[in-house]
Scaffold this motif. Structure first.
Motif, PDB file in Angstrom:
ATOM      1  N   VAL A  84     114.717  75.971  56.818  1.00  0.00           N
ATOM      2  CA  VAL A  84     113.907  76.829  55.946  1.00  0.00           C
ATOM      3  C   VAL A  84     113.540  76.088  54.665  1.00  0.00           C
ATOM      4  O   VAL A  84     112.414  76.179  54.167  1.00  0.00           O
ATOM      5  CB  VAL A  84     114.652  78.136  55.632  1.00  0.00           C
ATOM      6  CG1 VAL A  84     113.909  78.947  54.585  1.00  0.00           C
ATOM      7  CG2 VAL A  84     114.827  78.962  56.908  1.00  0.00           C
ATOM      8  N   LYS A  85     114.495  75.322  54.100  1.00  0.00           N
ATOM      9  CA  LYS A  85     114.218  74.573  52.878  1.00  0.00           C
ATOM     10  C   LYS A  85     113.137  73.529  53.090  1.00  0.00           C
ATOM     11  O   LYS A  85     112.334  73.238  52.200  1.00  0.00           O
ATOM     12  CB  LYS A  85     115.495  73.896  52.374  1.00  0.00           C
ATOM     13  CG  LYS A  85     116.401  74.807  51.572  1.00  0.00           C
ATOM     14  CD  LYS A  85     117.576  74.025  51.045  1.00  0.00           C
ATOM     15  CE  LYS A  85     118.283  74.819  49.959  1.00  0.00           C
ATOM     16  NZ  LYS A  85     117.453  75.005  48.776  1.00  0.00           N
ATOM     17  N   ALA A  86     113.121  72.924  54.267  1.00  0.00           N
ATOM     18  CA  ALA A  86     112.169  71.846  54.537  1.00  0.00           C
ATOM     19  C   ALA A  86     110.757  72.363  54.729  1.00  0.00           C
ATOM     20  O   ALA A  86     109.788  71.645  54.457  1.00  0.00           O
ATOM     21  CB  ALA A  86     112.605  71.056  55.769  1.00  0.00           C
ATOM     22  N   THR A  87     110.601  73.587  55.204  1.00  0.00           N
ATOM     23  CA  THR A  87     109.271  74.075  55.580  1.00  0.00           C
ATOM     24  C   THR A  87     108.883  75.393  54.928  1.00  0.00           C
ATOM     25  O   THR A  87     107.695  75.731  54.895  1.00  0.00           O
ATOM     26  CB  THR A  87     109.199  74.283  57.102  1.00  0.00           C
ATOM     27  OG1 THR A  87     110.133  75.298  57.478  1.00  0.00           O
ATOM     28  CG2 THR A  87     109.514  73.000  57.852  1.00  0.00           C
ATOM     29  N   ARG A  89     109.559  78.045  56.348  1.00  0.00           N
ATOM     30  CA  ARG A  89     109.298  78.878  57.525  1.00  0.00           C
ATOM     31  C   ARG A  89     110.610  79.207  58.233  1.00  0.00           C
ATOM     32  O   ARG A  89     111.408  78.312  58.531  1.00  0.00           O
ATOM     33  CB  ARG A  89     108.366  78.158  58.511  1.00  0.00           C
ATOM     34  CG  ARG A  89     106.992  77.824  57.966  1.00  0.00           C
ATOM     35  CD  ARG A  89     106.114  79.053  57.879  1.00  0.00           C
ATOM     36  NE  ARG A  89     105.899  79.648  59.181  1.00  0.00           N
ATOM     37  CZ  ARG A  89     104.917  79.290  60.013  1.00  0.00           C
ATOM     38  NH1 ARG A  89     104.073  78.328  59.673  1.00  0.00           N
ATOM     39  NH2 ARG A  89     104.778  79.898  61.186  1.00  0.00           N
ATOM     40  N   ARG A  90     110.816  80.473  58.521  1.00  0.00           N
ATOM     41  CA  ARG A  90     112.028  80.868  59.241  1.00  0.00           C
ATOM     42  C   ARG A  90     112.044  80.317  60.657  1.00  0.00           C
ATOM     43  O   ARG A  90     113.108  80.084  61.235  1.00  0.00           O
ATOM     44  CB  ARG A  90     112.138  82.395  59.280  1.00  0.00           C
ATOM     45  CG  ARG A  90     112.400  83.014  57.918  1.00  0.00           C
ATOM     46  CD  ARG A  90     112.570  84.519  58.020  1.00  0.00           C
ATOM     47  NE  ARG A  90     112.829  85.113  56.712  1.00  0.00           N
ATOM     48  CZ  ARG A  90     113.033  86.398  56.520  1.00  0.00           C
ATOM     49  NH1 ARG A  90     112.996  87.239  57.554  1.00  0.00           N
ATOM     50  NH2 ARG A  90     113.264  86.855  55.309  1.00  0.00           N
ATOM     51  N   LEU A  91     110.870  80.100  61.222  1.00  0.00           N
ATOM     52  CA  LEU A  91     110.805  79.545  62.570  1.00  0.00           C
ATOM     53  C   LEU A  91     111.450  78.167  62.617  1.00  0.00           C
ATOM     54  O   LEU A  91     112.174  77.844  63.563  1.00  0.00           O
ATOM     55  CB  LEU A  91     109.351  79.463  63.034  1.00  0.00           C
ATOM     56  CG  LEU A  91     109.120  78.838  64.424  1.00  0.00           C
ATOM     57  CD1 LEU A  91     109.843  79.631  65.499  1.00  0.00           C
ATOM     58  CD2 LEU A  91     107.632  78.741  64.726  1.00  0.00           C
ATOM     59  N   ALA A  92     111.186  77.343  61.593  1.00  0.00           N
ATOM     60  CA  ALA A  92     111.804  76.012  61.546  1.00  0.00           C
ATOM     61  C   ALA A  92     113.321  76.126  61.449  1.00  0.00           C
ATOM     62  O   ALA A  92     114.061  75.367  62.085  1.00  0.00           O
ATOM     63  CB  ALA A  92     111.251  75.216  60.374  1.00  0.00           C
ATOM     64  N   GLY A  93     113.802  77.089  60.637  1.00  0.00           N
ATOM     65  CA  GLY A  93     115.242  77.295  60.542  1.00  0.00           C
ATOM     66  C   GLY A  93     115.843  77.740  61.857  1.00  0.00           C
ATOM     67  O   GLY A  93     116.918  77.279  62.250  1.00  0.00           O
ATOM     68  N   PHE A  94     115.138  78.636  62.555  1.00  0.00           N
ATOM     69  CA  PHE A  94     115.624  79.111  63.840  1.00  0.00           C
ATOM     70  C   PHE A  94     115.697  77.963  64.848  1.00  0.00           C
ATOM     71  O   PHE A  94     116.695  77.820  65.577  1.00  0.00           O
ATOM     72  CB  PHE A  94     114.707  80.206  64.372  1.00  0.00           C
ATOM     73  CG  PHE A  94     115.047  80.664  65.770  1.00  0.00           C
ATOM     74  CD1 PHE A  94     116.104  81.522  65.998  1.00  0.00           C
ATOM     75  CD2 PHE A  94     114.324  80.198  66.861  1.00  0.00           C
ATOM     76  CE1 PHE A  94     116.428  81.932  67.281  1.00  0.00           C
ATOM     77  CE2 PHE A  94     114.635  80.600  68.143  1.00  0.00           C
ATOM     78  CZ  PHE A  94     115.691  81.467  68.350  1.00  0.00           C
ATOM     79  N   VAL A  95     114.673  77.115  64.902  1.00  0.00           N
ATOM     80  CA  VAL A  95     114.647  75.992  65.845  1.00  0.00           C
ATOM     81  C   VAL A  95     115.756  74.998  65.514  1.00  0.00           C
ATOM     82  O   VAL A  95     116.444  74.495  66.415  1.00  0.00           O
ATOM     83  CB  VAL A  95     113.267  75.308  65.834  1.00  0.00           C
ATOM     84  CG1 VAL A  95     113.296  74.003  66.631  1.00  0.00           C
ATOM     85  CG2 VAL A  95     112.212  76.245  66.408  1.00  0.00           C
ATOM     86  N   ALA A  96     115.946  74.706  64.217  1.00  0.00           N
ATOM     87  CA  ALA A  96     117.016  73.785  63.823  1.00  0.00           C
ATOM     88  C   ALA A  96     118.382  74.350  64.206  1.00  0.00           C
ATOM     89  O   ALA A  96     119.243  73.629  64.729  1.00  0.00           O
ATOM     90  CB  ALA A  96     116.951  73.530  62.309  1.00  0.00           C
ATOM     91  N   GLY A  97     118.591  75.645  63.976  1.00  0.00           N
ATOM     92  CA  GLY A  97     119.856  76.269  64.355  1.00  0.00           C
ATOM     93  C   GLY A  97     120.055  76.293  65.852  1.00  0.00           C
ATOM     94  O   GLY A  97     121.169  76.078  66.356  1.00  0.00           O
ATOM     95  N   LEU A  98     118.979  76.540  66.595  1.00  0.00           N
ATOM     96  CA  LEU A  98     119.067  76.542  68.054  1.00  0.00           C
ATOM     97  C   LEU A  98     119.430  75.165  68.586  1.00  0.00           C
ATOM     98  O   LEU A  98     120.231  75.030  69.521  1.00  0.00           O
ATOM     99  CB  LEU A  98     117.734  77.005  68.648  1.00  0.00           C
ATOM    100  CG  LEU A  98     117.687  77.209  70.170  1.00  0.00           C
ATOM    101  CD1 LEU A  98     118.611  78.358  70.582  1.00  0.00           C
ATOM    102  CD2 LEU A  98     116.262  77.485  70.630  1.00  0.00           C
ATOM    103  N   PHE A  99     118.845  74.132  67.974  1.00  0.00           N
ATOM    104  CA  PHE A  99     119.175  72.756  68.374  1.00  0.00           C
ATOM    105  C   PHE A  99     120.658  72.477  68.173  1.00  0.00           C
ATOM    106  O   PHE A  99     121.341  71.944  69.063  1.00  0.00           O
ATOM    107  CB  PHE A  99     118.328  71.767  67.580  1.00  0.00           C
ATOM    108  CG  PHE A  99     118.621  70.324  67.895  1.00  0.00           C
ATOM    109  CD1 PHE A  99     118.036  69.713  68.994  1.00  0.00           C
ATOM    110  CD2 PHE A  99     119.477  69.582  67.098  1.00  0.00           C
ATOM    111  CE1 PHE A  99     118.312  68.386  69.295  1.00  0.00           C
ATOM    112  CE2 PHE A  99     119.758  68.255  67.381  1.00  0.00           C
ATOM    113  CZ  PHE A  99     119.172  67.656  68.489  1.00  0.00           C
ATOM    114  N   VAL A 366     107.277  73.608  64.362  1.00  0.00           N
ATOM    115  CA  VAL A 366     106.389  74.507  63.617  1.00  0.00           C
ATOM    116  C   VAL A 366     104.962  73.968  63.625  1.00  0.00           C
ATOM    117  O   VAL A 366     103.993  74.724  63.799  1.00  0.00           O
ATOM    118  CB  VAL A 366     106.892  74.691  62.172  1.00  0.00           C
ATOM    119  CG1 VAL A 366     105.841  75.376  61.314  1.00  0.00           C
ATOM    120  CG2 VAL A 366     108.177  75.510  62.164  1.00  0.00           C
ATOM    121  N   ALA A 367     104.813  72.638  63.459  1.00  0.00           N
ATOM    122  CA  ALA A 367     103.473  72.048  63.489  1.00  0.00           C
ATOM    123  C   ALA A 367     102.823  72.253  64.856  1.00  0.00           C
ATOM    124  O   ALA A 367     101.627  72.582  64.945  1.00  0.00           O
ATOM    125  CB  ALA A 367     103.559  70.560  63.157  1.00  0.00           C
ATOM    126  N   ALA A 368     103.605  72.060  65.922  1.00  0.00           N
ATOM    127  CA  ALA A 368     103.063  72.264  67.271  1.00  0.00           C
ATOM    128  C   ALA A 368     102.732  73.737  67.506  1.00  0.00           C
ATOM    129  O   ALA A 368     101.704  74.072  68.115  1.00  0.00           O
ATOM    130  CB  ALA A 368     104.072  71.775  68.312  1.00  0.00           C
TER     131      ALA A 368
END
Length: 520
Positions: A84-87, A89-99, A366-368
């Protein structure tokens, strides 16, 4: 947990035993004659677990594998926050957490009972707090965690201090370029960051921590400093965002960024045919099957770093610092020598890259996601493909014998056989590496991991009064990590059993566990 309720790592038995001793004795002490003396010198985990099971009325051994994943699951939270800090966007945080939740090697470590498992939860919190050190409260919390880490895990301490040092370099390089450099601010950062390494060094030297000489020996230390200086020179220009040129795309050629993962994949493939590190195992076919998924994530990470480099977001500093310290240790591990010591440094540093990679992958995702438009089908396809690639890496967690050649699980039957040896008054037990470690760590008797080698070489067993034999040594082999497993001929094992007296047997035919009394 479905295979065995016991710790999913050999070190878990040592940590549980030390916790039990701390609770029963009411104090922590280091006994150089104890088989657990190394883990006694790093008591952070055991002190925490002793307090937890005492307060909760839990068993130090039977419940640790149940509680550990519940705590380590919190690792998704700093990953989410970083995304979330990097973007924004919550989506980016969700993807990072999922990874972080599903990536195979990270899932393995956060499922095991080990000091590093807690270290992987603490270090991103420490780096995040230090990154926001303009708030005195956060700086104070970062200092407290940096003071605690040396008692938890030496490698985590080493890498966290490296990340903090990289953050300081990037921050003050930017301040210098803008004419805002402050010697006082630099002194404060050093005092509350890298200088704390002196306390860790003093403690480790006082307790004579093993393996410290791998880095602090004069030749090794000079080499490590050279690697650090080189990487510092390389990351200093990254303190400022990449320039955008008119008429050229925001995301440009990624030749330099592609090179490191390309070299990594080449080394994995090369190690499959000819072991790079002398005395260690080769890359296994099951790990090669995971490579396509790793290539997908490497591509996402490269794309994410390019995008992040073209922003003024200060998360750039955070991610670069979390990349550079593990990379420095990996480079040092290769350069110090292609031996088992170098191999251990290289492979144990990799998982400390995972948080930074998770954020970069989240940025690229998120970019994709935005790039493919509002098509629900396309976005669903992207999400399903990403999840599938993650799931394809999970054999690294649940099938470690095939992927890494390492058996982490100690079954209840194996543990019972070790308990039988204790009841028989065994003084000197010979067995394989894993069983010897568990015997020494939990039961405290002398155990040697040399039986498979001696059986293979038809050597004498002088000095041993009992042996613990696993029939699977003739199929999957006996573990001698990081060296390849030793596979015995069935005739060799049968001749040994015929020569000595079997006093206890359990397990199914073909996978029996036998306690053998060594006859003169």
């Amino acid at each position: 947990m479905t295979v065995s309720p016991l710790p999913l790592s050999v070190d878990g038995f040592a940590l549980a035993r030390i916790s039990s001793d701390i609770a029963s004795q009411g104090s922590w002490r280091i006994d150089s004659t104890d088989g657990n003396s190394y883990n006694q010198k790093l008591p952070g985990y055991s002190l925490l677990w002793a307090a937890t099971f005492a307060l909760g009325g839990l068993s130090p051994l039977a419940h640790v594998q149940l509680i550990m994943p519940l705590i380590a699951a919190l690792a998704v939270l700093p990953a989410y926050l970083l995304g979330v800090k990097a973007t924004g966007r919550r989506l980016a945080g969700f993807v990072a957490g999922l990874f972080i939740a599903l990536f195979g090697s990270f899932l393995l470590l956060t499922s095991t009972v080990a000091k590093e498992s807690i270290g992987l939860l603490v270090f991103p919190m420490t780096v995040l707090l230090f990154h926001e050190r303009a708030d005195p409260r956060k700086r104070a919390l970062a200092v407290l965690l940096l003071l605690f880490l040396p008692f938890l895990h030496s490698l985590t301490t080493f890498l966290t201090l490296g990340m903090v040092a990289a953050l300081i370099v990037l921050t003050h390089r930017r301040a210098l370029a803008r004419g805002r450099f402050s010697g006082k601010a630099l002194a404060l950062d050093i005092a509350t960051g890298p200088s704390l390494a002196l306390g860790a060094w003093a403690y480790y030297t006082t307790v004579d921590l093993p393996f410290l000489s791998n880095i602090l020996a004069p030749e090794a230390f000079v080499l490590f400093l050279a690697v650090v200086v080189l990487l510092t020179a390389l990351i200093a220009p990254m303190a400022r965002p990449a320039k955008r040129r008119i008429g050229r795309p925001i995301v440009g050629p990624a030749t330099r960024l592609i090179l490191p993962p390309a070299v990594g994949f080449f080394l994995l493939l090369e190690n499959a045919s000819a072991g790079l590190f002398v005395g260690t195992g080769e890359t296994r076919p099951a790990l090669l099957l995971v490579l396509p998924s790793l290539l997908v994530f490497a591509a996402f990470a490269v794309g994410g770093l390019q995008i992040l480099r073209r922003t003024t977001n200060r998360a750039n500093d955070l991610i670069v610092s979390m990349l550079v310290a593990p990379v420095a240790l990996i480079v040092f591990g290769f350069l110090r020598g292609l031996d088992p010591g170098g191999f251990l440094l290289v492979y144990r540093a990799f998982d400390f890259l995972d948080y930074a990679l998770a954020v970069l992958i989240g940025v690229a995702f998120v970019a994709a996601w935005r790039g493919i438009g509002r098509s629900r089908a396309a976005r669903a396809g992207l999400g399903v493909a990403f999840l599938a690639a993650l799931l394809l890496t999970t054999p690294m967690a649940w099938n470690t014998p095939a992927v890494f050649g390492v058996q982490n699980v100690t079954t209840s039957d194996e543990f019972q056989a070790l308990a039988v040896l204790g009841s028989l008054g065994a003084r000197n037990v010979t067995t394989d590496q894993r069983m010897a470690d568990v015997g020494k760590m939990w039961f405290g008797y002398l155990a040697n991991p040399d039986l498979p080698q001696k059986l293979r070489d038809n050597a004498s067993l002088v000095g041993a009064d009992y042996a613990l034999v696993l029939e699977r040594w003739t199929t999957v082999g006996a573990q001698v990590h990081p060296a390849p497993n030793i596979i015995l001929l069935p005739e060799t094992l049968a001749a040994f059993l015929a020569t000595h007296r079997v006093v206890y047997e359990t397990g199914l035919p073909g996978d029996r566990i036998l306690v053998v009394q060594i006859l003169p």
